[in-house]
Design an enzyme around this catalytic site. Structure first.
Site, PDB file in Angstrom:
ATOM      1  N   GLU A 133      -6.739 -16.003  66.999  1.00 20.16           N
ATOM      2  CA  GLU A 133      -6.136 -16.252  68.056  1.00 20.16           C
ATOM      3  C   GLU A 133      -6.854 -16.497  69.423  1.00 20.16           C
ATOM      4  O   GLU A 133      -8.102 -15.864  69.928  1.00 20.16           O
ATOM      5  CB  GLU A 133      -5.295 -14.961  68.660  1.00 20.16           C
ATOM      6  N   HIS A 582     -33.029  -1.612  44.635  1.00 25.55           N
ATOM      7  CA  HIS A 582     -33.009  -0.805  43.314  1.00 25.55           C
ATOM      8  C   HIS A 582     -32.820   0.391  43.674  1.00 25.55           C
ATOM      9  O   HIS A 582     -32.023   1.139  42.630  1.00 25.55           O
ATOM     10  CB  HIS A 582     -34.555  -1.259  43.190  1.00 25.55           C
ATOM     11  N   HIS A 586     -29.599   3.042  41.876  1.00 27.11           N
ATOM     12  CA  HIS A 586     -29.828   4.322  41.227  1.00 27.11           C
ATOM     13  C   HIS A 586     -28.834   5.347  41.817  1.00 27.11           C
ATOM     14  O   HIS A 586     -28.264   5.958  41.434  1.00 27.11           O
ATOM     15  CB  HIS A 586     -31.255   4.893  41.298  1.00 27.11           C
TER      16      HIS A 586
END
Length: 598
Positions: A133, A582, A586
């Site tokens: 808006e 990574h 885990h």
DNA sequence: ATTTTGACGCT
DNA sequence: AGCGTCAAA
């Protein structure tokens, strides 16, 4: 005495045809915006009933946007995906994209930016009111248009097909009434029309063009309200949707307000609206006119009382600010009921995810808008508390670890653990919500010629932080040397942070989450642009290397991202620049195990 | 167990 | 600064 004078003045103002504002104000509101964004991305969904859901594991997710086809079946916002399927079996549910295991609204923010950009081509005064808006001040453009030559050759009936006038029965095609004849006939325009209605009709022609341009350039339809102030424009915009526009002239205010429910008016949709309804035993805005200024002020306070007094007469002084970008950038996540956060590990994990999203968005914002946020506020809601807690700290640089650590400290301050077993703090009560918000933006960087000009020419919305020598400030117990914010001094600014690592912090450092050190000192040399260029280059290299299979990583600038290390969890060789992700992997696994135990 | 945003007012 | 209100998808 004073009251009767104000009544008199108000009557005088009302004689002025536009309620005294002298302005043309428009509210442009995109139709079921998120649905349109997704349909642009997936054209095969066009013409099919469609809704947007966040998540879908629980009850098919929560619906946050519904197209007009699906609304026919009673599908509404806040329903579950599952419930929507029951009401409308053919509905297509599109999920909000997820990143870092949370909803990612960036597609919609980008689309919003596209719309705002188109709007800026039509007037210099635009207020972003929400993601879909914007208020426009078309006073000047309307004047310009009236003064231009093209004005005489207008053909109203051709251009104003989707235009309505509020308060007229223009829904019935067989019974065209005065209002429709008015806007469909140029002769009426020239003779039998008050000047305020005249400017609104001209505005309607411009708005029609604006809407066509939005459709042509970015592919979205929208609705619009055309009036003399924000309150009336907003109300009008909601009267005919989707893909239509409504004029609400001052002359129609009383008629319209006689049947307009209080809660339909901006700012009366919540508790105040309820209070007004209950205290005065009224339902419609128009009924407020029966109360004197004095009575309204006695019942609702001086400010709100006079606001209501004028409001019900169609008068609203709310300023239209000139701003199409947000003042804050934030992200948060709820952890309702069973998913509440009970361990330090979980809290740190989510602080990491939120911080990374925030930094990512802040960095984009910096390149886009040449500004930098100076502070972060972390909100969190402990279980059992009525309201959330907020703590603010300084943001000397866009650094994930800094945000995680300061947020962690803030959360810990008022929320003590009952046990502390090796990176597994446990609280008596869980945490139900965490939200990070960056604000206090200051203009920065090079390329300042353009941004400075923008700054000078715009109204108060942007402000300078006066250039002064570096100063230190104590925020949340940490001393931070702040950079100078403006001009040339910035080039040589060197940031330093002084770590104050608590015992608790250190115990956490052994946790699998802590890949980067707390408060890694950042030294900056050279211009911001140089930094950004380097980052951009690094990303390009990274992207090429990994062929787009992984999210590009962010924040902590480490010299050799391509060095491999052995993962302590699985023993795999992992490149440094994907180490965080990574480890997240885990951690996500361990969380899932945790939840299975529960 | 709507969720995720964003602006602004009050104290 | 921190909390509360209002609003939009």
């Amino acid at each position: 005495m004073i009251e009767s004078m104000i009544d008199l003045l108000t009557r005088v103002v009302l004689i002025m045809e536009d309620g005294g504002s002298g302005k043309v104000v428009v509210l442009v509101d995109m139709d079921c915006f998120y649905v349109q964004v997704e349909k642009r991305l997936h054209p095969e969904l066009k013409d099919k009933p469609c809704a947007i859901v966040q998540y879908n594991k629980w009850q098919g997710g929560s619906i946050i946007a519904v197209d007009y086809e699906a609304r026919k079946y009673g599908v509404k916002r806040s329903l579950k995906g599952k419930e929507a399927k029951e009401k409308c079996p053919g509905i297509h549910l599109v999920q909000v994209p997820e990143k870092r295991r949370k909803a990612d609204l960036s597609n919609y923010r980008k689309a919003s930016g596209e719309v705002m950009k188109v709007l800026s081509g039509f007037t210099s005064v635009i207020e972003r009111a929400s993601i879909d808006e914007a208020f426009l001040d078309l006073t000047e453009p309307v004047k310009d248009y009236i003064n231009s030559n093209s004005f005489d050759s207008l053909e109203f009936h051709a251009d104003l097909k989707s235009t309505h006038v509020a308060g007229c029965n223009d829904d019935d095609d067989t019974h065209k009434d005065d209002c429709d004849l008015r806007i469909s006939r140029g002769d009426w325009f020239k003779s039998s029309c008050s000047s305020d209605e005249r400017v609104l009709i001209v505005a309607a022609i411009l708005v029609q063009r604006i809407r066509e341009t939005i459709l042509n350039e970015v592919g979205f339809t929208c609705s619009a309200g055309i009036s003399h102030n924000k309150m009336l424009a907003k109300l009008a915009a909601g009267m005919h949707k989707p893909n239509q526009q409504t004029i609400l002239p001052q002359s129609q205010v009383d008629v319209v307000f006689s049947t307009t429910l209080l809660k339909k008016v901006r700012h009366l949709g919540g508790k105040l609206g309820e209070q007004v309804q209950d205290k005065l035993k009224i339902e419609c805005v128009g009924q407020l006119q029966e109360y004197s200024l004095k009575v309204l002020q006695e019942k609702f306070g001086l400010k709100t009382g006079s606001w209501l007094y004028e409001l019900c007469r169609g008068i609203c002084h709310e300023k239209i600010s000139n701003r199409i970008i947000t003042k804050s950038i934030g992200c948060g996540k709820n952890f309702p009921g069973p998913s509440k956060l009970k361990t330090a590990k979980a809290v740190k994990y989510w602080l990491e995810q939120l911080s990374r999203e925030l930094v990512e968005r802040l960095e984009e914002d910096m390149t886009e808008n040449t500004r930098q946020a100076q502070s972060i506020t972390v909100h969190f809601l402990p279980e059992g508390q009525a309201s959330s807690v907020a703590r603010t700290f300084a943001l000397p640089s866009y650094n994930t670890s800094l945000i995680v650590n300061n947020s962690w400290n803030a959360i810990n301050k008022g929320h003590k653990p009952v046990t502390n077993e090796e990176s597994h703090l446990t609280w008596t009560t869980g945490i139900l919500n965490i939200h990070l918000s960056a604000g206090k933006f200051v203009q920065c960087g090079k390329g300042h010629m353009k941004s400075l000009l923008q700054l000078m020419s715009s109204d108060q919305e942007c402000s300078f932080v006066s250039a002064s020598s570096s100063h230190s400030s104590i925020i949340t117990g940490k001393e931070v040397t702040q950079m100078t914010l403006c001009k040339e001094e910035r080039e040589d600014a060197v940031l330093t942070t002084t770590p104050t690592i608590t015992e608790q912090d250190q115990s956490l450092e052994t946790s699998s989450m802590n890949i980067t050190k707390f408060f890694t000192p950042i030294k900056r040399k050279g211009s911001l642009e140089t930094q950004l260029d380097r980052n951009a280059k690094r990303r390009e290299v990274v992207l090429e290397e990994i062929k787009g299979t992984l999210e590009s990583d962010d924040d902590t600038i480490i010299d050799n991202q391509f060095e491999a290390v052995l993962c302590s969890e699985c023993g795999e060789e992992v490149l440094k620049f994907v180490l965080e992700e990574h480890m997240d992997y885990h951690f996500a696994l361990s969380l899932d195990k945790d939840s299975q135990i529960n």
